[in-house]
Write a protein that holds these residues in place. Sequence first.
Motif, PDB file in Angstrom:
ATOM      1  N   TYR A 281       0.848  -1.191   0.000  1.00 41.11           N
ATOM      2  CA  TYR A 281       0.000   0.000   0.000  1.00 41.11           C
ATOM      3  C   TYR A 281       0.878   1.234   0.000  1.00 41.11           C
ATOM      4  O   TYR A 281       1.738   1.399   0.867  1.00 41.11           O
ATOM      5  CB  TYR A 281      -0.887   0.007   1.242  1.00 41.11           C
ATOM      6  N   ARG A 282       0.662   2.125  -0.987  1.00 40.82           N
ATOM      7  CA  ARG A 282       1.398   3.381  -1.061  1.00 40.82           C
ATOM      8  C   ARG A 282       0.419   4.496  -1.390  1.00 40.82           C
ATOM      9  O   ARG A 282      -0.243   4.467  -2.428  1.00 40.82           O
ATOM     10  CB  ARG A 282       2.495   3.312  -2.136  1.00 40.82           C
ATOM     11  N   ASN A 283       0.337   5.470  -0.513  1.00 44.58           N
ATOM     12  CA  ASN A 283      -0.671   6.516  -0.677  1.00 44.58           C
ATOM     13  C   ASN A 283      -0.172   7.819  -0.056  1.00 44.58           C
ATOM     14  O   ASN A 283       0.463   7.821   0.994  1.00 44.58           O
ATOM     15  CB  ASN A 283      -1.984   6.075  -0.001  1.00 44.58           C
ATOM     16  N   PHE A 303     -13.553  27.620  -1.368  1.00 43.54           N
ATOM     17  CA  PHE A 303     -12.930  26.793  -2.408  1.00 43.54           C
ATOM     18  C   PHE A 303     -12.061  25.745  -1.735  1.00 43.54           C
ATOM     19  O   PHE A 303     -11.257  26.062  -0.847  1.00 43.54           O
ATOM     20  CB  PHE A 303     -12.065  27.637  -3.345  1.00 43.54           C
ATOM     21  N   VAL A 304     -12.237  24.496  -2.132  1.00 47.72           N
ATOM     22  CA  VAL A 304     -11.397  23.417  -1.619  1.00 47.72           C
ATOM     23  C   VAL A 304     -10.943  22.547  -2.776  1.00 47.72           C
ATOM     24  O   VAL A 304     -11.642  22.398  -3.789  1.00 47.72           O
ATOM     25  CB  VAL A 304     -12.130  22.542  -0.560  1.00 47.72           C
ATOM     26  N   THR A 305      -9.774  21.977  -2.633  1.00 45.05           N
ATOM     27  CA  THR A 305      -9.277  20.987  -3.586  1.00 45.05           C
ATOM     28  C   THR A 305      -8.546  19.909  -2.810  1.00 45.05           C
ATOM     29  O   THR A 305      -7.881  20.193  -1.798  1.00 45.05           O
ATOM     30  CB  THR A 305      -8.359  21.622  -4.643  1.00 45.05           C
ATOM     31  N   PHE A 306      -8.692  18.672  -3.230  1.00 39.39           N
ATOM     32  CA  PHE A 306      -8.056  17.565  -2.520  1.00 39.39           C
ATOM     33  C   PHE A 306      -7.866  16.390  -3.469  1.00 39.39           C
ATOM     34  O   PHE A 306      -8.465  16.324  -4.556  1.00 39.39           O
ATOM     35  CB  PHE A 306      -8.895  17.139  -1.307  1.00 39.39           C
ATOM     36  N   GLY A 307      -7.027  15.468  -3.061  1.00 36.14           N
ATOM     37  CA  GLY A 307      -6.767  14.259  -3.832  1.00 36.14           C
ATOM     38  C   GLY A 307      -6.029  13.248  -2.971  1.00 36.14           C
ATOM     39  O   GLY A 307      -5.420  13.602  -1.957  1.00 36.14           O
ATOM     40  N   SER A 308      -6.086  11.992  -3.396  1.00 33.60           N
ATOM     41  CA  SER A 308      -5.457  10.928  -2.620  1.00 33.60           C
ATOM     42  C   SER A 308      -4.955   9.824  -3.548  1.00 33.60           C
ATOM     43  O   SER A 308      -5.522   8.728  -3.606  1.00 33.60           O
ATOM     44  CB  SER A 308      -6.461  10.350  -1.607  1.00 33.60           C
ATOM     45  N   PRO A 309      -3.875  10.092  -4.314  1.00 35.16           N
ATOM     46  CA  PRO A 309      -3.344   9.049  -5.208  1.00 35.16           C
ATOM     47  C   PRO A 309      -2.875   7.835  -4.420  1.00 35.16           C
ATOM     48  O   PRO A 309      -2.234   7.968  -3.366  1.00 35.16           O
ATOM     49  CB  PRO A 309      -2.185   9.747  -5.921  1.00 35.16           C
ATOM     50  N   VAL A 310      -3.192   6.653  -4.928  1.00 39.30           N
ATOM     51  CA  VAL A 310      -2.860   5.420  -4.217  1.00 39.30           C
ATOM     52  C   VAL A 310      -2.447   4.343  -5.213  1.00 39.30           C
ATOM     53  O   VAL A 310      -2.942   4.285  -6.340  1.00 39.30           O
ATOM     54  CB  VAL A 310      -4.059   4.934  -3.370  1.00 39.30           C
ATOM     55  N   GLU A 311      -1.512   3.511  -4.793  1.00 38.97           N
ATOM     56  CA  GLU A 311      -1.121   2.309  -5.526  1.00 38.97           C
ATOM     57  C   GLU A 311      -1.110   1.170  -4.525  1.00 38.97           C
ATOM     58  O   GLU A 311      -0.444   1.248  -3.489  1.00 38.97           O
ATOM     59  CB  GLU A 311       0.260   2.481  -6.157  1.00 38.97           C
ATOM     60  N   ARG A 312      -1.834   0.102  -4.821  1.00 37.39           N
ATOM     61  CA  ARG A 312      -1.955  -0.982  -3.843  1.00 37.39           C
ATOM     62  C   ARG A 312      -2.039  -2.336  -4.537  1.00 37.39           C
ATOM     63  O   ARG A 312      -2.667  -2.488  -5.583  1.00 37.39           O
ATOM     64  CB  ARG A 312      -3.189  -0.783  -2.953  1.00 37.39           C
ATOM     65  N   GLY A 313      -1.383  -3.305  -3.932  1.00 35.63           N
ATOM     66  CA  GLY A 313      -1.485  -4.679  -4.395  1.00 35.63           C
ATOM     67  C   GLY A 313      -2.698  -5.351  -3.793  1.00 35.63           C
ATOM     68  O   GLY A 313      -3.042  -5.119  -2.634  1.00 35.63           O
TER      69      GLY A 313
END
Length: 846
Positions: A281-283, A303-313
Amino acid sequence: MKQKLWLWLFCLCALPAFAQTPAGVSGKVIDELTGDPIAGVMVVLRENNQTAYTGEDGAFVFHPVTHGKDVLSLNAADIQSKEIPVDIPRESSLDLGIIQVTRRPMPVQQLAGVIDEAQRATEDDDTGLSQDVSAMVIFSNDVFLQNAGYQFSQFRFRSRGYENRFEDRYINGVNFNDQIRGVFNYSSIGALNDMTRNGDAVNYFAPSSFTFGSIGGSENINMRAGNYTRGGKVTLSLTNRNYYARAMGSYSTGMQDNGWAFTASVGGRYSHEGHIEGVFYRNISYFVGLEKEIAGGKHRISFVTFGSPVERGQQGSSYQEVYDLVDNNLYNPNWGYQNGKKRNARVVKSFDPTAILSHVWELGENTTLTSGVAAHYSRYGGSALNWYNGPDPRPDYYRYLPSYNRDNQKAFDYYTYLWKTSSDESIAQLDWDKMWEANHLNNLQGDGSAIYMVEERRKDLFETALNSTLNTQLSPEVKLTAGIGLKHSLSKQFKTVDDLLGAQYVLDIDKFAERDFAGDRELIQNDLERPDRKVYTDDVFGYDFRFRVNSADIWWQQEHTYRNIDLYYGAKLKYTQFQREGKMRNGRYPANSLGKGKMHRFTDYATKAGITYKLNGRHFFTGNISYQTMAPLVDNVYISPRITDLTVNNMKSVRVFSADLNYIFSLPSLMGRVSVFNTHFYDDVDHMSYYHDSERTFVNHVLSGIEKVHQGIEVGLNYKLNENWNFDVIGTTGEYYYANNPEGVISYENGKGDIMAETAYMKDYYVGGTPQTMGTFGINFFYDYWFLNLNINGFAGNYIEIAPFRRLASNYAGIQPPGTGGFDENLYDAYRFFTHQEKFKGGYTL
């Protein structure tokens, strides 16, 4: 003289009126740890039957009130409930001063019933206006929902058996249920826990200040920068789940004197390998919010901006036989060693950057208009192995298991020996080196095309949405809420070459069609516009299409609040249209795969009503009823959306009827709810895809006209022994089952056979995938901000979702039940065996 006498009499009569000041009660609620005022706490003066909310400064006031002994009750979803005995003097006000309360940790799943901010904005307690007792103070602390969502999540529990598409999720007043699958993407807010703790939630179809609602409940996460307390926070957590470490940091200025507020947060979750082998898990997550108050708070622009890129096995499921052979119930067949390092074949990469612009406008003392527009792009891809003209590389493929050779004792013993005693992990895991070797040999001796490769299956989604909601208090007893919504969705679904595993290219044809129709060069093509195309790393191949969905809705609801009776009613009208657009001309469907397909349109409506009888400030009886129609999900109605525009015939809107009865109580030491519910679904549609081993190709199976019944009982109790100890008893038992035999349509992706429509015998089988009986007993201890919880959870009635293909009418033609002519016991026993629904054993956790 007569005039002077009348003047004296008037003064004598008026003296008591001027001398007697009506009694009142006031105070200020603060966090005992930080000293910060707490807004939105509902304060109830029980014997006076009055309710007030704390303002931004934590203050509340009751005026006028009846003198004498009373009980002041403080409730909110994020504080420990508190009751204070008071003695109100006859001719003066009682100032309770500072009241300290304890805030409790609340996971995102427990945002069930936070007090509506929009409702608070329309009520000005500073004017001395208070109301009759509100049932909301009890409903906002629903014992069952606050515990079930968290304690039962490990069992894939779904409240009342409802699917996630029947839950509405909003952020800053904008709807974020996607229009393809109908659900909210929780990964988009991963590791942003501190930013998602504030919000409004509504139980089931109850009235709300931000949405018409849904049978599964609604939630509005409030991410406006001005709503966060001034200060910073750093958190480090360790766990034994898919990730083992989580870190978060946040800072907020709070709303400053110049009318500006700024909030930012970063977070991350990581594991090189979790407690399941091959899973990682990488986030990393981010959030930035800015808010400006104008005209003394009359306008609030955020105004809001957000994100949560993730890479997971991912972990893969397998057979019980395999778990027994390796003696490991956490066995994961998705990984193997490549160059001495573990590699997972199933890796998910997702990123959902989001931006929201919202405006809160106080049109008057009792009227607020909240509007917002949002845009987000979801990049979602999942990798998977694919192979052409080579043996199946999966280690747990059923032909590699001992049971496949059960009729050959020697082969059975040999495979059992390999699985149980071999230290070579290539038996139980993927053999990446062997796949590379096969491709390398084909480079040297063949045409260089990939025998084995890794593909990435993409489901990207771009959405824009607008919502505007009006809240107005028409009178002290009547509140009107109305809103509109617009949404546009563009779904891009395709797959790309992720890793050629040493091969030179991949030939873009259907391998199953090539096997069954070897002499037909057109039928096997994935794209007739580019026949026999060679594709390379990152190229799109196989399939490529778009879904476009547009919708518009308008709704209203009205609430009436009186001393002993509350009631509400409302209606909604919604228009939906969707269309598929193909980017490839498929060889199996050359006439209806490329270009824009048929536009499908639906006009739907919903109505709801409910009543609450308040026996007193502690006992409530409620009833709710609703009926709605909903356009079917675009993800379900297309027979084989990857390769054709064909849909099920006679498409209809899904119809849902729901009703429940509830008894809610709140005593000094005991509070809770007991409910019975019944929900009917009509004309539902479901889509499933699977590999048909007999036909040796992928099959799409669409069921339409599905009827289901969900009925049961819910119980939630909390007993407070003292300030340190309290106990929870939570439970539900129900029956969620299919009520008819729907029509099914089967399509083979390799073009083998015509599309076949046939009835599936599903009546009286249980809906699978969630326990139908669930319960927990919780022991909770709190002292000096130390929290200890112990829960014993039990579950039962967890059925495996039935496979419609095993229950097709044609499979059992001629089989007669006992007592009828032509009855054959052997055939009937075979029918019972193959149509029997499997059920997991019940169990418990501590």
